[in-house]
Design a protein around this motif. Structure first.
Motif: not given
Ligand code: NAP
Length: 306
Positions: A8-10, A27-29, A32-34, A74-76
């Motif tokens: 989502r953030l990406a 890039t993503d793990s 297909g998501k990327a 943009a990862l957990p």
């Molecule tokens: N969403 C927001 O509005 C927001 C705002 C500010 C900050 N953030 C921060 O941004 C980060 C991402 O949040 P998000 O909401 O975008 O999370 P998300 O939607 O879960 O996206 C994270 C993506 O990273 C992938 N991923 C996990 N491990 C990976 C790796 N080693 N290499 C490549 N890709 C990998 C995940 O794939 P899988 O699902 O297959 O594991 C998923 O597609 C978090 O740390 C969050 O705290 C988010």
């Protein structure tokens, strides 16, 4: 720019990066998501949607980061550290943006980092050769996708120890129509991460639905004129101007949502400038909404004082 993680953030960061005219690698793990994100970006902002040609490449992590200026994690929380460790020397000298909020999502009550430490500093410790910048952790994806809130540019808070790396990120932020705010050294990431935890905990009580933004506004009065392209030009020019560009965009979405009685457009008499006066103590949401209402009825060229 390369974005690691296609969630989502990406998506929000990608939309703003492309709006700024930059090339992007995703890039993503899960490849297909990327690919799905690249397709959705093309459908939303590419030439078929009337936008400029996009340069989005989908690649594996090592290929995606090779030769880029800025890499965004943009990862957990745990995965960001893992990528910083796994990519090792490939990140040497690179600007590495940490976006994560190390929130304990089981309780939403605390951060998982130890006191006096931040996730960004942990990444810098794991890979000291990378030039780590904390950014985008206080901007929800929805705010990035909208590109502005209440007609004002999104504030992106930055923290980092390397001025050049921070400048690069600031330039990308600015190019995407947002306002970079340098909060100081990387240790300020502790406050930025705690700040966003607070922001998250207020979503429910305030009914914000993850569509709010942390923004700093000065208490001031200013005057503006509606110019024909639908934006406000402030006068006198120069400070105080929140976006640094001499103007404030007013979102059409701020027009009143409830049905309004039809109003005749105000047509200035020839040679006599029409003036709408309204004075507010602050640049508050109320002020913005009133301004948007004024815009809805004002003809281009109408002077507005508020
Ligand atoms: N969403 C927001 O509005 C927001 C705002 C500010 C900050 N953030 C921060 O941004 C980060 C991402 O949040 P998000 O909401 O975008 O999370 P998300 O939607 O879960 O996206 C994270 C993506 O990273 C992938 N991923 C996990 N491990 C990976 C790796 N080693 N290499 C490549 N890709 C990998 C995940 O794939 P899988 O699902 O297959 O594991 C998923 O597609 C978090 O740390 C969050 O705290 C988010």
């Amino acid at each position: 720019m390369a974005i690691v993680g296609a969630g989502r953030l990406a998506e929000g960061i990608a939309v703003r990066t492309l709006a700024g005219g930059h090339k992007l690698r995703l890039t993503d793990s899960e490849q297909g998501k990327a690919e799905a994100l690249a397709a959705s970006l093309a459908a939303r902002t590419g030439p078929d949607a009337g936008g400029a040609p996009l340069e989005v490449t989908v690649a594996g992590t090592a290929e995606a980061i090779a030769g880029t200026d800025v890499i965004v994690l943009a990862l957990p929380y745990p995965e960001g550290r893992q990528v910083a460790r796994d990519q090792g020397a490939a990140l040497s000298g690179m600007t590495l943006v940490d976006t994560c909020n190390p929130v304990d999502f089981s309780t939403f009550d605390c951060l998982l980092t130890s006191p006096g430490m931040s996730a960004a500093e942990e990444i810098a410790e794991i890979n000291p050769a990378a030039r780590v910048v904390k950014a985008f952790n206080t901007t929800f994806a929805a705010a990035l996708m909208a590109g502005q809130v209440c007609g004002l540019p999104v504030d992106v808070f930055l923290a980092g120890d390397d001025p050049d790396a921070k400048d690069k990120v600031a330039a990308l932020v600015r190019d995407g129509g947002m306002r970079p705010i340098d909060t100081g050294p990387l240790r300020r990431a502790r406050e930025l991460e705690a700040f966003q935890l607070l922001h998250m905990t207020l979503q429910g009580p305030l009914g914000l639905d993850w569509s709010s933004m942390i923004k700093l506004l000065p208490l001031l009065r200013f005057r503006g004129i509606l110019i024909p392209n639908g934006q406000w030009r402030l006068f006198p020019p120069g400070p105080p101007v929140p976006d640094g560009a001499g103007r404030l965009a007013i979102s059409p979405r701020l027009r009143p949502r409830s049905p309004q009685p039809p109003q005749a457009p105000r047509v200035p008499a020839p040679g006599v400038p029409s003036v709408i006066r309204k004075t507010f103590r602050t640049c508050s949401g109320a002020g913005r909404i009133a301004a948007a209402r004024a815009r809805a009825v004002a003809a281009p060229g109408t002077r507005l004082r508020w």
